[in-house]
Design a protein around this motif. Structure first.
Motif, PDB file in Angstrom:
ATOM      1  N   ALA A 132     -11.675  -2.961  -0.988  1.00  0.00           N
ATOM      2  CA  ALA A 132     -11.017  -1.754  -0.474  1.00  0.00           C
ATOM      3  C   ALA A 132     -11.614  -1.286   0.854  1.00  0.00           C
ATOM      4  N   GLN A 169      -9.866   0.622   4.356  1.00  0.00           N
ATOM      5  CA  GLN A 169     -10.125   2.055   4.235  1.00  0.00           C
ATOM      6  C   GLN A 169      -9.428   2.891   5.313  1.00  0.00           C
ATOM      7  N   SER A 217      -5.208   2.022  -5.673  1.00  0.00           N
ATOM      8  CA  SER A 217      -5.478   0.585  -5.787  1.00  0.00           C
ATOM      9  C   SER A 217      -5.002  -0.147  -4.548  1.00  0.00           C
ATOM     10  N   ILE A 218      -5.692  -1.241  -4.275  1.00  0.00           N
ATOM     11  CA  ILE A 218      -5.297  -2.173  -3.212  1.00  0.00           C
ATOM     12  C   ILE A 218      -5.443  -3.563  -3.814  1.00  0.00           C
ATOM     13  N   ASN A 226      -5.243   2.897   4.450  1.00  0.00           N
ATOM     14  CA  ASN A 226      -4.784   2.887   3.067  1.00  0.00           C
ATOM     15  C   ASN A 226      -3.881   4.049   2.653  1.00  0.00           C
ATOM     16  N   ILE A 245      -0.710  -1.536  -1.395  1.00  0.00           N
ATOM     17  CA  ILE A 245      -1.513  -0.326  -1.464  1.00  0.00           C
ATOM     18  C   ILE A 245      -0.747   0.708  -2.279  1.00  0.00           C
ATOM     19  N   THR A 292      -5.558   6.969  -2.335  1.00  0.00           N
ATOM     20  CA  THR A 292      -5.382   5.556  -2.663  1.00  0.00           C
ATOM     21  C   THR A 292      -5.979   5.271  -4.034  1.00  0.00           C
TER      22      THR A 292
END
Length: 164
Positions: free
Chosen positions: A99, A103, A87-88, A106, A78, A85
């Motif tokens: 994502a 949620q 990017s994951i 994150n 993460i 946030t």
């Protein structure tokens, strides 16, 4: 025919009257309450330590163990910039993941909110380990109700790195 029934009834009643009455204490289920002063103090100290760092750009590895979708339990990286946030991605493939599955988890402040919520809800068991240097949680184990199967969740947070 009625005589044997009457005799049986008298015997049962007389036996019941002669039986000793022994009070039974109520059965209690042992639980480790989440809201102990040490757990709450640990939370406050580490949350304060994290906030003092003023780290708003960082990345970390996150994994969740729960009775949930397999995609929700994969090891992800993460990345957060300015507290949001960005990017994951899957640690294994490097590709973006869904994502929505992450949620609630994150950002580090959201993980602190999970701990706070468990304290407020008086979870049956709450175990948290924190990074001793900067205070973020590295492991969170929550069992909200010991009488319910499969409501436990376990998070691992590691390799937090500040991004410039």
């Amino acid at each position: 025919m009625r005589l044997p029934i009457a005799i049986s009834a008298i015997l049962v009643v007389s036996l019941g009257l002669n039986a000793p009455v022994m009070p039974q204490p109520p059965i209690q289920v042992a639980q480790t309450p989440a809201f102990t002063s040490s757990t709450f103090e640990q939370f406050k100290i580490n949350y304060r330590l994290w906030r003092q760092q003023r780290i708003s750009n960082y990345s970390y590895e996150f994994t969740r163990s729960c009775n949930c979708l397999p995609k929700a339990t994969e090891l992800v990286i993460i990345q957060v910039r300015n507290g949001v946030t960005t990017s994951i991605t899957s640690k294994e493939t490097g590709k973006p993941v869904d994502a929505q599955l992450f949620q609630k988890y994150n950002t580090i402040p959201k993980l602190f909110n999970i701990i706070r919520n468990a304290l407020i809800r008086k979870a049956a068991n709450l175990t948290v380990q924190y990074d001793p240097r900067i205070g973020y949680p590295t492991q969170i184990n929550i069992d909200y109700d010991s009488r319910i199967a499969d409501d436990e969740i376990f998070f691992t947070i590691k390799n937090l790195q500040q991004i410039k």
